[in-house]
Scaffold this motif. Structure first.
Motif, mmCIF file in Angstrom:
data_model
loop_
_atom_site.group_PDB
_atom_site.id
_atom_site.type_symbol
_atom_site.label_atom_id
_atom_site.label_comp_id
_atom_site.label_asym_id
_atom_site.label_seq_id
_atom_site.Cartn_x
_atom_site.Cartn_y
_atom_site.Cartn_z
ATOM 1 N N ALA A 54 0.809 -1.130 -0.093
ATOM 2 C CA ALA A 54 -0.054 -0.016 0.128
ATOM 3 C C ALA A 54 0.797 1.238 0.064
ATOM 4 O O ALA A 54 0.581 2.241 -0.459
ATOM 5 N N SER A 55 1.556 1.478 0.678
ATOM 6 C CA SER A 55 2.644 2.412 0.816
ATOM 7 C C SER A 55 3.571 2.708 -0.534
ATOM 8 O O SER A 55 3.911 3.581 -0.817
ATOM 9 N N SER A 56 4.222 1.604 -1.099
ATOM 10 C CA SER A 56 4.819 1.400 -2.319
ATOM 11 C C SER A 56 3.944 1.972 -3.247
ATOM 12 O O SER A 56 4.525 2.633 -4.095
ATOM 13 N N LYS A 57 2.679 1.544 -3.397
ATOM 14 C CA LYS A 57 1.873 2.329 -4.467
ATOM 15 C C LYS A 57 1.433 3.613 -4.206
ATOM 16 O O LYS A 57 1.464 4.322 -5.334
ATOM 17 N N VAL A 58 1.672 4.235 -3.237
ATOM 18 C CA VAL A 58 1.471 5.707 -2.835
ATOM 19 C C VAL A 58 2.847 6.350 -3.713
ATOM 20 O O VAL A 58 2.788 7.330 -4.156
ATOM 21 N N ILE A 59 4.193 5.775 -3.392
ATOM 22 C CA ILE A 59 5.300 6.278 -3.981
ATOM 23 C C ILE A 59 5.351 6.141 -5.369
ATOM 24 O O ILE A 59 5.460 7.034 -6.253
ATOM 25 N N TRP A 60 4.636 4.846 -6.000
ATOM 26 C CA TRP A 60 4.613 4.479 -7.358
ATOM 27 C C TRP A 60 3.808 5.699 -7.911
ATOM 28 O O TRP A 60 4.160 6.391 -9.252
ATOM 29 N N ASN A 61 2.296 6.108 -7.506
ATOM 30 C CA ASN A 61 1.793 6.925 -8.008
ATOM 31 C C ASN A 61 2.505 8.577 -8.074
ATOM 32 O O ASN A 61 2.337 9.384 -9.085
ATOM 33 N N LYS A 62 3.234 8.907 -7.184
ATOM 34 C CA LYS A 62 4.040 10.252 -7.292
ATOM 35 C C LYS A 62 5.332 9.968 -8.356
ATOM 36 O O LYS A 62 5.483 10.903 -9.086
ATOM 37 N N LEU A 63 5.828 8.933 -8.640
ATOM 38 C CA LEU A 63 6.773 8.525 -9.437
ATOM 39 C C LEU A 63 6.311 8.645 -10.678
ATOM 40 O O LEU A 63 7.348 9.056 -11.708
ATOM 41 N N ARG A 64 5.235 8.244 -11.048
ATOM 42 C CA ARG A 64 5.006 8.062 -12.587
ATOM 43 C C ARG A 64 4.489 9.545 -13.046
ATOM 44 O O ARG A 64 4.125 9.473 -14.280
ATOM 45 N N ASP A 82 14.178 1.121 -0.601
ATOM 46 C CA ASP A 82 14.230 1.148 0.676
ATOM 47 C C ASP A 82 13.116 0.202 1.329
ATOM 48 O O ASP A 82 13.495 -0.623 2.023
ATOM 49 N N LEU A 83 12.196 0.446 0.616
ATOM 50 C CA LEU A 83 10.684 -0.232 0.942
ATOM 51 C C LEU A 83 10.735 -1.659 0.571
ATOM 52 O O LEU A 83 10.354 -2.519 1.333
ATOM 53 N N ILE A 84 11.035 -1.640 -0.695
ATOM 54 C CA ILE A 84 10.724 -3.161 -1.452
ATOM 55 C C ILE A 84 12.150 -4.166 -1.417
ATOM 56 O O ILE A 84 12.023 -5.248 -1.741
ATOM 57 N N ARG A 85 13.092 -3.604 -1.031
ATOM 58 C CA ARG A 85 14.457 -4.281 -1.038
ATOM 59 C C ARG A 85 14.303 -5.598 -0.166
ATOM 60 O O ARG A 85 13.679 -5.548 1.318
ATOM 61 N N GLY A 86 14.501 -6.825 -0.595
ATOM 62 C CA GLY A 86 14.363 -7.792 0.248
ATOM 63 C C GLY A 86 13.112 -8.720 -0.025
ATOM 64 O O GLY A 86 12.882 -9.940 0.579
ATOM 65 N N ARG A 87 12.021 -7.916 -0.635
ATOM 66 C CA ARG A 87 10.684 -8.354 -0.794
ATOM 67 C C ARG A 87 10.457 -8.518 -1.999
ATOM 68 O O ARG A 87 9.065 -8.387 -2.315
ATOM 69 N N ILE A 88 11.248 -8.314 -3.078
ATOM 70 C CA ILE A 88 10.859 -7.899 -4.414
ATOM 71 C C ILE A 88 10.148 -9.245 -4.804
ATOM 72 O O ILE A 88 9.136 -9.009 -5.736
ATOM 73 N N ARG A 89 10.478 -10.449 -4.897
ATOM 74 C CA ARG A 89 9.650 -11.347 -5.417
ATOM 75 C C ARG A 89 8.169 -11.561 -4.929
ATOM 76 O O ARG A 89 7.161 -11.667 -6.105
ATOM 77 N N PRO A 90 7.760 -11.379 -3.760
ATOM 78 C CA PRO A 90 6.336 -11.450 -3.641
ATOM 79 C C PRO A 90 5.729 -10.421 -3.904
ATOM 80 O O PRO A 90 4.571 -10.471 -4.192
ATOM 81 N N ILE A 91 6.304 -9.163 -3.891
ATOM 82 C CA ILE A 91 5.741 -8.026 -4.194
ATOM 83 C C ILE A 91 5.456 -8.128 -5.935
ATOM 84 O O ILE A 91 4.391 -7.738 -6.438
ATOM 85 N N ALA A 92 6.269 -8.575 -6.571
ATOM 86 C CA ALA A 92 6.320 -8.774 -8.092
ATOM 87 C C ALA A 92 5.148 -9.805 -8.377
ATOM 88 O O ALA A 92 4.615 -9.552 -9.641
ATOM 89 N N LEU A 93 4.934 -10.764 -7.776
ATOM 90 C CA LEU A 93 3.780 -11.845 -7.722
ATOM 91 C C LEU A 93 2.377 -11.326 -7.394
ATOM 92 O O LEU A 93 1.408 -11.851 -7.908
ATOM 93 N N GLN A 102 7.901 -2.574 -11.788
ATOM 94 C CA GLN A 102 8.511 -2.180 -12.985
ATOM 95 C C GLN A 102 9.004 -0.797 -12.942
ATOM 96 O O GLN A 102 9.975 -0.290 -13.769
ATOM 97 N N ALA A 103 8.340 0.014 -12.223
ATOM 98 C CA ALA A 103 8.753 1.492 -12.222
ATOM 99 C C ALA A 103 10.033 1.479 -11.503
ATOM 100 O O ALA A 103 10.924 2.374 -11.803
ATOM 101 N N ALA A 104 10.417 0.645 -10.560
ATOM 102 C CA ALA A 104 11.953 0.604 -9.923
ATOM 103 C C ALA A 104 12.839 0.319 -10.840
ATOM 104 O O ALA A 104 13.982 0.924 -10.738
#
Length: 143
Positions: A54-64, A82-93, A102-104
């Motif tokens: 949820a918090s990474s989607k807020v950053i993504w909306n600002k980033l795009r 910093d937010l997604i490092r170490g959890r990239i695979r479950p987030i990508a799925l 994709q934005a990262a």
């Protein structure tokens, strides 16, 4: 005509309405049967990954946004990594969070891209040890 057998089982009585409560028949005292919520076995409880998504989607909306300056973009990507490092695979799925990864990749530096690919490749090697040792196939991550 009602027989004795039907009288014994209460056939002549009317049923109480489902909104009536046992405490004096107040309608607001409890929820009606139709509006009660029973948790389903398919409902999941929120996890820490859901909060991160949820918090990474807020950053993504600002980033795009196209109105960002390069400095703002770098700051947002750093915060996102910093937010997604170490959890990239479950987030990508996750369907709604794959855009974040994709934005990262799109806006990130070469080091950020290498981090993402390394995490995804490491999880592929853990899943199938033959691919990690160069055995079989073209050796690509998406075979």
């Amino acid at each position: 005509m009602v027989s004795n057998k039907q009288k014994a089982h209460g056939a002549g009585k009317k049923r109480k309405s489902p909104t009536a409560c046992s405490s004096g028949g107040k309608k607001n005292a409890s929820k009606s049967f139709k509006t009660q919520h029973y948790p389903s076995k398919f409902e999941k409880t929120p996890t820490d990954l859901d909060a991160i998504v949820a918090s990474s989607k807020v950053i993504w909306n600002k980033l795009r946004l196209h109105s960002n300056t390069p400095a703002q973009t770098r700051a947002l990507v750093a915060e996102l990594m910093d937010l997604i490092r170490g959890r990239i695979r479950p987030i990508a799925l996750k369907h709604d969070a794959a855009r974040v990864v994709q934005a990262a990749v799109q806006f990130g530096t070469l080091e950020d891209r290498r981090t993402i690919v390394a995490e995804l490749a490491a999880t592929e090697k853990e899943k199938d040890p033959k691919k990690g040792k160069g055995g079989g196939g073209s050796g690509g991550m998406l075979e």
